[in-house]
Design a protein around this motif. Structure first.
Motif, mmCIF file in Angstrom:
data_model
loop_
_atom_site.group_PDB
_atom_site.id
_atom_site.type_symbol
_atom_site.label_atom_id
_atom_site.label_comp_id
_atom_site.label_asym_id
_atom_site.label_seq_id
_atom_site.Cartn_x
_atom_site.Cartn_y
_atom_site.Cartn_z
ATOM 1 N N ARG A 189 -31.812 -100.322 35.896
ATOM 2 C CA ARG A 189 -30.896 -101.371 36.359
ATOM 3 C C ARG A 189 -30.113 -101.957 35.179
ATOM 4 O O ARG A 189 -28.912 -102.218 35.279
ATOM 5 N N GLN A 218 -25.106 -98.964 39.997
ATOM 6 C CA GLN A 218 -25.761 -100.112 40.636
ATOM 7 C C GLN A 218 -26.081 -99.841 42.100
ATOM 8 O O GLN A 218 -26.944 -100.506 42.678
ATOM 9 N N SER A 219 -25.376 -98.881 42.696
ATOM 10 C CA SER A 219 -25.651 -98.592 44.106
ATOM 11 C C SER A 219 -26.834 -97.643 44.284
ATOM 12 O O SER A 219 -27.262 -97.401 45.409
ATOM 13 N N PRO A 269 -32.081 -99.619 42.014
ATOM 14 C CA PRO A 269 -32.403 -100.917 42.614
ATOM 15 C C PRO A 269 -32.728 -101.971 41.566
ATOM 16 O O PRO A 269 -33.294 -101.664 40.513
ATOM 17 N N TYR A 328 -30.073 -103.445 46.073
ATOM 18 C CA TYR A 328 -29.022 -103.143 45.093
ATOM 19 C C TYR A 328 -28.100 -104.326 44.848
ATOM 20 O O TYR A 328 -27.194 -104.253 44.038
#
Ligand code: AMP
Ligand code: MG
Length: 484
Positions: free
Chosen positions: A376, A420-421, A424, A459
Motif C-alpha cells: 500500500r 491503489q485499486s 488493499p 481500497y
C-alpha cells in the motif's frame, strides 16, 4: 411450513442426483434463536425481502427450526484427504437448506452449526458464536477484496450452550455458495460409489458451473482444466494478499473456485513465507509458501477420481491426467505474475518482472515488512520509517523498480491509481478480528460492525477507518483453530 416466503425461490437440483450423494436430515429444534448479524446487502443481492429477514419466521429458518416451502434439508456426502490422510467425511455440522434461484443463477443456502447429521461421527454438529462471526468477517472481507468466496448471510445464536474447552454460546451461520461441490465429493463418488456416479456427478458439476464444456470432445477433460484454472487463479489471489487458508484439505477445495471453510485462516502481517497459524498444522503442510503446491496436490486427487472419464484405457487416462496436472504450475505462475505486475504498477510485460517481484519479497521477508502496508505504501508513494523502507536493499530495489516504471508510457498518477485499486489498505488483521470477537462474545457488536465496514472498502479508506490500516504494535505469534 412457513407462510411468508421472504423471497426465497428454492429449486433443489441436488435431489435429482443418486441418493448416495446425500442424506435427508431432520434437525432437533434449537430453543431460543436470536439474530446476531444479517448481511442485508447480500440479502438484497439475492433478491430477498430484507425486512422480512429480521422477523421471527426468518430467524427460525436461520436457526434450522422451520423451513420455507421447497427447502431440501439434506447433508451432503463427501470424503477427503485431511492433512494427507483419506477419510469419509460429509456434512457433519451443516445442513443444505436448498438452492435459491435468482434469475439464471442458483446458490446453495447452507446452515453451518445446525446440529447433528448422519455424518456427524463423534461430533455434536454445533458451532459457537465467535468462529461463526469470524467466518462472517473474513468471508465478507475476501469478497470485498475481489477474491471468489462463499458468502455469509446471517448469524444467529441458538440459546443452547456448546461445550468445547468451556461452555460457549451456540451459533449458526447461513452460508451462501455457488455450490458445495468439493474435490472431496468426487473422491467420495470414486471411492464409495462407482464410475457411473462419478460421471453423474461430473455431468452435474458441468451443468452447474461450466456448461460451456459440455460440447467439448471430452467434456470431463475440459471440466478438469476449468477447475484447475479457477483454483490456480484463486490461490494466486490468496498469495497476493497474504492470506493463509490453513486447512486446505481436499474437502475444503471447491469445484466452483470459491474459497470455502474459514476455520484456521489468517492474514499475514510481517511477511514470512513460512507463516502458519493453525494450532494443528505442526508440519507446516498448509503454510503460506506451500499453498500453491497443495493446490496442485489436491487437483491431482481430483484427476485420480476422474480417471475413468478421461479415457477407457487406464494407461491412456493416466497419461492424460499427468499432462493436465503438469500444466497447473504454469497456470498458477501466470496468474501470480500478472497479479504481481498490477501490484507493482507494471502494465507492460518484461521477462525480468518475476525476478523484480521475487527480490522485493525476499527483502520484505528479511526485514519482516508488513505485507499489506508495504504494497500500500508503494501504491501511495509514501515511505513509512521502518527497517524495510530505510534499508540499503530496498533503496537498490526501488531504483530498479523506478527504472522499470520509466520504461512504460504510463503517467505516474494513473499507475498509482491502478496500484491503489489492487493493493488493499485494510484487511481483517488478526488483532482486530480478535478484538471484535472478544467484544462480540459479550454481545457488544460495535467493533465487529466497524471492522466489517472498514473491510468492505479495502481500497478506499474513510478517514474514520485510518486506524485499521496500521499493523499491530507487536506482531505476536497468532494461533488459530479448526472446527470450533
Ligand atoms: P472442517 O474442519 O470444518 O472442514 O470439518 C471436517 C469434517 O468434520 C467435516 O466432515 C465436518 O462436517 C466435520 N465436523 C467439524 N466439526 C464438527 C462438529 N462439531 N460436529 C460434527 N461434525 C463436525
Ligand atoms: Mg470442511
Amino acid at each position: 411450513m412457513m407462510k411468508k416466503q421472504m423471497g426465497w425461490q428454492f429449486d433443489n437440483s441436488y435431489l435429482t442426483l443418486s441418493p448416495t450423494f446425500y442424506k435427508k436430515v431432520t434437525l432437533n429444534e434449537v430453543p431460543e434463536p436470536k439474530l446476531i448479524a444479517l448481511n442485508y446487502l447480500l440479502a438484497d443481492e439475492l433478491g430477498l425481502d430484507t425486512e422480512a429477514l429480521y422477523e421471527e419466521e426468518a430467524i427460525h429458518m436461520f436457526a434450522g427450526n422451520a423451513f420455507p416451502e421447497g427447502a431440501a434439508q439434506i447433508a451432503q456426502a463427501y470424503a477427503g484427504h485431511q492433512f494427507g490422510h483419506f477419510n469419509m467425511l460429509g456434512d457433519g455440522r451443516a445442513l443444505l437448506v436448498g438452492e435459491h434461484v435468482i434469475g439464471e443463477e442458483r446458490v446453495d443456502i447452507q446452515l453451518k452449526g445446525a446440529g447433528r447429521t448422519p455424518f456427524s461421527r463423534g461430533g455434536d454438529g454445533r458451532a459457537s458464536l465467535a468462529p461463526m462471526l469470524r467466518e462472517l468477517i473474513i468471508s465478507e472481507a475476501m469478497h470485498a477484496l475481489g477474491i471468489p468466496t462463499t458468502r455469509s448471510l446471517a448469524v444467529v445464536t441458538t440459546g443452547d450452550a456448546v461445550y468445547r474447552e468451556t461452555a460457549l454460546e451456540g451459533a449458526i451461520l447461513t452460508r451462501v455458495a455457488a455450490s458445495h461441490l468439493r474435490v472431496g465429493t468426487f473422491q467420495y463418488a470414486a471411492a464409495f460409489a462407482g464410475v457411473e456416479e462419478v460421471r453423474e456427478l461430473a455431468d452435474y458439476a458441468i451443468s452447474r458451473h461450466y456448461p460451456h464444456v459440455a460440447t467439448a470432445d471430452n467434456p470431463y477433460i475440459a471440466f478438469f482444466e476449468e477447475v484447475m484454472e479457477r483454483q490456480a487463479e484463486l490461490i494466486a489471489k490468496w498469495q497476493l494478499v497474504g492470506f493463509v487458508h490453513g486447512v486446505m484439505n481436499t474437502d475444503n477445495m471447491t469445484i466452483s473456485g470459491e474459497t470455502i471453510d474459514y476455520g484456521p485462516c489468517a492474514f499475514i502481517n510481517a511477511y514470512d513465507p513460512d507463516s502458519v497459524f493453525s494450532s494443528i498444522d505442526h508440519e507446516g503442510r498448509y503454510r503460506y509458501s506451500n499453498q500453491p503446491f497443495i493446490g496442485g496436490w489436491n487437483l491431482a486427487r481430483l484427476a485420480e477420481s476422474l480417471l475413468p472419464l478421461f479415457a477407457e484405457d487406464e494407461d491412456e487416462a493416466i497419461t492424460i491426467a499427468k499432462q493436465l496436472i503438469g500444466r497447473y504450475e504454469d497456470y498458477y505462475e501466470a496468474y501470480w505474475i500478472s497479479g504481481m505486475r498490477e501490484k507493482l504498477g507494471l502494465i507492460s510485460d518484461e521477462p525480468d518482472d518475476l525476478a523484480l517481484a521475487e527480490r522485493l519479497l525476499t527483502i520484505m521477508a528479511q526485514y519482516k515488512a508488513d505485507f499489506t502496508q508495504t504494497f500500500r505504501a508503494l501504491s501511495e508513494n509514501v515511505r513509512p520509517v521502518n527497517a524495510f523502507f530505510t534499508s540499503e536493499e530496498f533503496r537498490v530495489w526501488e531504483q530498479q523498480w523506478h527504472a522499470r516504471l520509466a520504461r512504460q508510457e504510463t503517467m505516474l498518477d494513473d499507475m498509482q491509481a491502478m496500484m491503489q485499486s489492487v493493493n488493499p489498505a485494510v484487511i481483517p488483521r488478526n488483532h482486530l478480528v480478535e478484538e471484535a470477537l472478544t467484544a462480540a462474545q459479550q454481545h457488544d457488536f460495535t467493533k465487529l460492525e466497524e471492522l466489517m465496514a472498514a473491510c468492505a472498502n479495502p481500497y478506499d479508506v474513510l478517514p474514520e477507518h485510518m486506524h485499521y490500516t496500521e499493523p499491530p504494535a507487536d506482531d505476536e505469534p497468532y494461533v488459530t483453530y479448526c472446527g470450533t
